[in-house]
Design an enzyme around this catalytic site. Structure first.
Site, short mmCIF file in Angstrom:
data_model
loop_
_atom_site.label_atom_id
_atom_site.label_comp_id
_atom_site.label_asym_id
_atom_site.label_seq_id
_atom_site.Cartn_x
_atom_site.Cartn_y
_atom_site.Cartn_z
N PRO A 1 0.86 -1.19 0.00
CA PRO A 1 0.00 0.00 0.00
C PRO A 1 0.89 1.24 0.00
O PRO A 1 1.99 1.22 0.55
CB PRO A 1 -0.79 -0.12 1.30
CG PRO A 1 0.00 -1.03 2.17
CD PRO A 1 0.80 -1.92 1.27
N GLU A 2 0.45 2.29 -0.66
CA GLU A 2 1.19 3.54 -0.66
C GLU A 2 0.45 4.55 0.21
O GLU A 2 -0.55 4.22 0.85
CB GLU A 2 1.38 4.04 -2.10
CG GLU A 2 2.12 3.01 -2.96
CD GLU A 2 2.39 3.49 -4.38
OE1 GLU A 2 2.57 4.69 -4.57
OE2 GLU A 2 2.43 2.65 -5.28
#
Ligand SMILES: [Zn+2]
Length: 299
Positions: free
Chosen positions: A2-3
């Site tokens: 995930p960013e």
């Protein structure tokens, strides 16, 4: 991974559903999920029970909950969450059946919704960091992220010039700027019309400013629709996926027409992954044949 937008979606959920509540009970069902808590699962649980969650904080892709210990007034320790590849923090009603990969369960003294850490691939985990309320020591090396009001654009530009690496490599370097992974790096470069191999030592302040604006725009757009989900693993605390994957301009669009000029998007290998770019909008840096070095560019 995930960013930033996906982690921010989770942080906002924790802020809404968990902050202000006091932890009643902690159940660790998979010890690997608390392996970063070196004092062991019992100490992990003992430290948390009776603590009140003071806030939900994030730097880059990392989350922590500052904790107020029983009898104390100010937060001192912090509960850190590493989401890893597939970690999820879910707010669930107590009667919701246990998820297959439920590893840690926190209940609260108000008897309301629980906080569950679910992790299919177990790369993520939870840990309590002593004295970590303001900034956990293990995160001190991580740079501020571009949505942080204290992020300094001019200092970042100076660091880029000094580092003299490829611009995409710099965007992924968590010691320079945090929270950006492969997806949003490609999207921001496409929006800036910059090729990822451009040397940062030659970037003008105007180009850095445009790049940062693009990073912020793409992340803000992604946040507005709940982040990017490719495999339904990146979810908010209510288990819902984001929709930004429909709005990507470069990432994952090999051979599809560029949304600006209709040239086919190209994919190349980069750091064991892929980079996607428009070969017309994002010109590769010119190489000087003699030296094999990028030629000087106009400022
Ligand atoms: Zn194009």
């Amino acid at each position: 991974m995930p960013e930033l937008p996906e982690v921010e979606v989770v942080r906002r959920g924790l802020e809404t559903w968990v902050v202000g509540r006091t932890i009643a009970h902690v159940e660790v069902t998979h010890e690997r999920a608390v392996r970063r808590h070196l004092a062991g699962p019992l100490d992990f649980a003992d430290t948390l029970v009776g603590s009140r969650v003071h806030a939900a904080m994030r730097r880059g892709k990392y989350l922590w909950l500052p904790l107020v210990a029983p009898g104390a007034e100010e937060p001192e320790d912090a509960l850190l969450a590493h989401l890893g590849m597939s970690g999820q923090l879910l707010v669930e009603q107590p009667e919701t059946p246990r998820q297959k990969h439920l590893h840690v369960r926190l209940t609260f003294t108000d008897g309301g919704n629980e906080l569950r850490f679910v992790d299919q691939r177990t790369f993520g985990g939870l840990a309590v960091e002593r004295g970590g309320a303001t900034l956990p020591p293990s995160m001190a090396h991580i740079a501020r992220d571009p949505l942080d009001p204290l992020f300094d654009d001019v200092l970042f530009h100076a660091a880029l010039r000094r580092r003299n690496t490829e611009v995409k490599r710099a965007l992924l370097d968590q010691s320079l700027i945090s929270g950006i992974g492969n997806i949003y790096a490609d999207e921001a470069l496409w929006r800036s019309k910059l090729h990822g191999a451009r040397p940062t030592g030659k970037l003008t302040l105007a180009q850095t400013t445009l790049l940062l604006a693009s990073v912020r725009d793409v992340m803000t757009d992604a946040l507005a629709v709940g982040g990017t989900s490719f495999d339904s693993l990146y979810v908010n605390v209510n288990g819902e996926s984001g929709y930004f994957s429909r709005d990507l301009d470069a990432y994952g669009r090999e051979d599809q027409p560029c949304n600006r000029c209709a040239t086919a998007i190209r994919r190349v290998s980069f750091m064991n992954r892929s980079s996607y770019f428009c070969p017309a909008c994002q010109r590769p840096p010119r190489l000087s044949a003699a030296a094999g070095r990028p030629a000087p560019q106009q400022h």
